[in-house]
Design an enzyme around this catalytic site. Sequence first.
Site, short mmCIF file in Angstrom:
data_model
loop_
_atom_site.label_atom_id
_atom_site.label_comp_id
_atom_site.label_asym_id
_atom_site.label_seq_id
_atom_site.Cartn_x
_atom_site.Cartn_y
_atom_site.Cartn_z
N HIS A 136 0.83 -1.22 0.00
CA HIS A 136 0.00 0.00 0.00
C HIS A 136 0.86 1.26 0.00
CE1 HIS A 136 -3.14 -2.83 0.91
NE2 HIS A 136 -2.63 -3.13 2.08
N HIS A 153 -7.10 -4.71 -0.86
CA HIS A 153 -6.42 -5.96 -1.21
C HIS A 153 -7.15 -6.65 -2.36
CE1 HIS A 153 -6.11 -5.14 3.13
NE2 HIS A 153 -4.82 -5.33 2.91
#
Lengths: 331, 331
Positions: free
Chosen positions: A56, A218
């Site tokens: 991320h 995700h």
Amino acid sequence: MKKFVNDPDDVLAEALRGIAVAHPDLRVDAENRVISRAEPTRAGKVALVSGGGSGHEPLHGGFVGRGMLDAAAAGEVFTSPTPDQVLAATQAVDSGAGVLHIVKNYTGDVLNFEMAAELAEAAGVRVESVVVADDVAVQDSTWTAGRRGTGTTVVVEKIAGALAEEGADLAAVAELARRVSGAGRSMGVALTSCTVPAAGRPTFELPDDEMEVGVGIHGEPGRSRVKLASAREIAKLMVDPIVHDFGDPVGPAIVLLSGLGGTPLIEQYLLYGEIAPLLADAGVDVQRVLIGDYITSLDMAGASLTVVKADDEMLRLWDAPVVTAGLRWGA
Amino acid sequence: MKKFVNDPDDVLAEALRGIAVAHPDLRVDAENRVISRAEPTRAGKVALVSGGGSGHEPLHGGFVGRGMLDAAAAGEVFTSPTPDQVLAATQAVDSGAGVLHIVKNYTGDVLNFEMAAELAEAAGVRVESVVVADDVAVQDSTWTAGRRGTGTTVVVEKIAGALAEEGADLAAVAELARRVSGAGRSMGVALTSCTVPAAGRPTFELPDDEMEVGVGIHGEPGRSRVKLASAREIAKLMVDPIVHDFGDPVGPAIVLLSGLGGTPLIEQYLLYGEIAPLLADAGVDVQRVLIGDYITSLDMAGASLTVVKADDEMLRLWDAPVVTAGLRWGA
């Protein structure tokens, strides 16, 4: 899989090596996979620790530095850091004034940060925690009880980090962090899947003419899979659920439009050009805005919108100096 | 084509709308497609104007602001701005102290900036120009006589911008810009093509197991198309031609590793972890490093490495305050 990697299983360890050599003002603990400020925490300063699965970036390691986080525990790609990692991060930066854990609401993260907090407290470190659960897309999700934590985390880290830098105590920093967390709402849209290096293939299949509305960071399923729409229509699919979720008029706000890793800036600005008038129509008074890749999903094409209802104190602390790899101004 | 767009022919105009609403400190001239600082140029300050085809964001519009550019003329995607656009940018920011044009070496850009310079001079504006031609991949290319201009442009804009901010005169700013430009070398690698919105399909075909070494920022062919390699091998394919081209030991340098738009930060750091030791072995003493998306090729997966041999003055001006959307520190 077309990526800059050597062994797909070594991605995190090797990325940390790059971070270490690029940023002498950071300390990278390769064994525990903890990124912290090279300078020890100033005596009396509350320390902020976050972390989570990697993939991320710049979240969270890219937000370690003056005015923001003191340390970040980096789990493997899309995998929660272990309690030991979080404990190591916590102990590395406690000055005695206590540590605030900033946790995105994923079951593994929450459990492992809780366990680390218990271990740290047993070792004499005071810990408070804030769990960010701002994603309005779905109530429960693949790896989440309740809402997922996403873009508001960046805003919590910035604002709470600024207050800690000013010398506020643990209770005050935790209270403000919870207030910011509670004031944020996010919604993401994926145009493509991402590819986890160790898996070597896309996390999910998304036909060429479809998109995932409300995707998780995700690649978790969102609200609906629909036909690929125009930027104008997508903007509405992002703004409406956020505004609806706030209910009351939002007023002054900090807005973050983050690319998900595979979407270039020109598209992000184009999208923001559609989002801005919708926010204005809905009574969101955008006081500050960030556009770029701040919380990503590896190489996913897509974007997420975050709106944080902001009072004067939050705006003042947002503007305070910050010196990190991912966010920097005022110093 | 999976992109945030409405009509593919409106991408630039609509992205400019997003830039205008996101950045009140910028002025967007929608008709001429010029981004300039909202505040008029300070009397006596040399103005810096750059520009080129769009699709390389944050270059150039993202580098308009205090300590860097005064204006950028944005051509359509991968298309040179017209002389009229560059003239409008030039006239918008001249304070009487003259204007430096910073031009990437593509035939259309060079011709149109030259024509704009002539028109501006006829209108009483003094203009100097620097042409950046730093890409060591190939000598001539699809749209270039001589080397293509790429990442060194960012460094020229930053350092010359800082000198102009200090009040240096046009001759001095131009001389330094040329010195920085001459001290830079770049080399890029593409793992995938990009997709120009108006075309709707990839600019070139690249099989799943191949990469383009020495790619241009519009997808122009590079030195060779080879089997997809590890990050370690790719690092060598980027560093070696640069070091070889310098010939003599480089010594102190400013290094930029830019993602090309579709490559996430975690991969960029991993790649830099491989690049850094190779640079050190080759006698490059990395004094400053930037990693992230600074000069892109729409959604291309890939990266470009730029090494600029830097003296003390350049380092001092590199560190000077800059306040732009794409680069910000010290203020």
